[in-house]
Design an enzyme around this catalytic site. Structure first.
Site, PDB file in Angstrom:
ATOM      1  N   ASP A 145      -2.168 -15.552  31.960  1.00  0.00           N
ATOM      2  CA  ASP A 145      -0.947 -15.481  31.129  1.00  0.00           C
ATOM      3  C   ASP A 145      -1.250 -13.728  30.775  1.00  0.00           C
ATOM      4  O   ASP A 145      -2.186 -13.230  31.123  1.00  0.00           O
ATOM      5  CB  ASP A 145      -1.281 -16.261  29.957  1.00  0.00           C
ATOM      6  CG  ASP A 145       0.054 -15.903  28.797  1.00  0.00           C
ATOM      7  OD1 ASP A 145       0.890 -15.599  29.141  1.00  0.00           O
ATOM      8  OD2 ASP A 145      -0.773 -15.978  27.511  1.00  0.00           O
ATOM      9  N   CYS A 191       2.718 -18.619  31.802  1.00  0.00           N
ATOM     10  CA  CYS A 191       3.326 -17.598  31.037  1.00  0.00           C
ATOM     11  C   CYS A 191       4.948 -17.646  31.647  1.00  0.00           C
ATOM     12  O   CYS A 191       5.234 -17.375  32.786  1.00  0.00           O
ATOM     13  CB  CYS A 191       2.809 -16.202  31.509  1.00  0.00           C
ATOM     14  SG  CYS A 191       3.881 -14.801  30.575  1.00  0.00           S
TER      15      CYS A 191
HETATM   16  N1  DGL Z   1       2.796 -16.309  26.910  1.00  0.00           N
HETATM   17  C1  DGL Z   1       3.884 -15.729  27.466  1.00  0.00           C
HETATM   18  C2  DGL Z   1       4.939 -16.357  27.859  1.00  0.00           C
HETATM   19  O1  DGL Z   1       4.876 -17.459  27.936  1.00  0.00           O
HETATM   20  C3  DGL Z   1       4.374 -14.170  27.014  1.00  0.00           C
HETATM   21  C4  DGL Z   1       3.890 -13.453  25.954  1.00  0.00           C
HETATM   22  C5  DGL Z   1       3.923 -12.266  26.013  1.00  0.00           C
HETATM   23  O2  DGL Z   1       3.176 -11.371  26.550  1.00  0.00           O
HETATM   24  O3  DGL Z   1       4.774 -11.622  25.505  1.00  0.00           O
HETATM   25  O4  DGL Z   1       6.039 -16.008  27.752  1.00  0.00           O
END
Ligand code: DGL
Length: 271
Positions: free
Chosen positions: A15, A78
């Protein structure tokens, strides 16, 4: 450039930061014996407020590192990286098993009674073609309100989940969902399950929250078991988890300890 080793049992999970731990947790809940390597790309986070080229470049780097470490299955934990980079990753690594995370629009539409669904995600995820395609395929008669939660993942990334900055952002974004009278809200960023209770408090008991971590874990495990059928009976053993970060190791160590009960040291890496 190394290529994925098909017999390697290691599962790589990554992530932009600590959010993907919510997916790692779901994987371990389903199968505690998994050998896992988690990368928080915290030195280059957040992904969701940056331009897509940055997300693609970082995803390629992190994926190559996971392959070099022996991963034959990678979970892109992510939504933002999945939205912008999964197609490129598939092209570059055609023999790699890859599982991505997308906002649960389809299950939310199936659950909603009043046909109003909110999707909390990064502005970048909401702006992606993949998200537009999810809506085109699954929104049906539902009104979908996308709430771009700018700054929320970054605030969670600071390490102190119960801080004023997170509270203020949640007040703002949840007020938008309440005004739209949604009865179902999708957690479309893997950081948000760590503040799910506080989102639920703001939205009230009549709004159901939807998180796709368990569905993603199930899909990843199906692929893993297909490659390693002999390991599927291992569920009684304790799996080995390694944690690496390209940024502040303390943040990852703390969340892993507090939310997942993982006391493994976090290695700092440069990619
Ligand atoms: N955790 C990530 C997602 O699921 C992104 C968070 C980020 O870095 O803005 O989109």
């Amino acid at each position: 450039m190394n290529h994925p080793a098909p017999n390697s049992r290691l599962i790589g999970v990554f992530d932009s930061g600590v959010g993907g731990l919510s997916v790692l947790r779901a994987l371990r809940q389903r199968q505690p014996a998994l050998p896992l390597l988690y990368i928080a790309d915290s030195g280059h986070a957040p992904y969701g407020d940056r331009n897509p080229a940055h997300v693609v470049e970082r995803s390629l780097k992190v994926t190559q590192h996971l392959i070099d470490q022996g991963a034959s299955l990678i979970v892109i934990a992510c939504n933002t990286a999945t939205a912008w980079a999964i197609d490129t990753l598939r092209e570059r690594h055609p023999t790699l098993d890859l599982v991505g995370v997308e906002p649960g629009v389809k299950p939310a539409v199936a659950l909603s009674r009043n046909r109003r669904v909110g999707v909390m995600a990064t502005p970048s995820t909401l702006a992606s073609e993949r998200f537009a395609s999810l809506l085109a395929r699954y929104a049906n008669d539902c009104k979908i309100l996308g709430v771009g939660c700018r700054g929320l993942a970054a605030a969670i990334e600071q390490g102190e989940i119960a801080c004023e900055q997170v509270d203020q952002l949640l007040d703002l974004y949840c007020a938008e969902l309440r005004r739209a009278e949604v009865d179902t809200a999708v957690l479309g960023c893997t950081h948000y399950p760590f503040v799910a209770e506080r989102i639920a408090q703001r939205l009230g008991p009549e709004v159901q929250l939807l998180d796709t971590a368990d569905a993603v874990a199930r899909q990843a495990l199906n692929l893993w078991v297909a490659r390693h059928p002999e390991r599927s009976a291992d569920s009684g053993n304790k799996g080995q988890v390694r944690l690496q970060s390209t940024g502040d190791t303390m943040v990852l160590a703390r969340l892993a300890r507090e939310q997942l009960g993982l006391f493994e040291p976090v290695e700092n890496i440069t990619l």
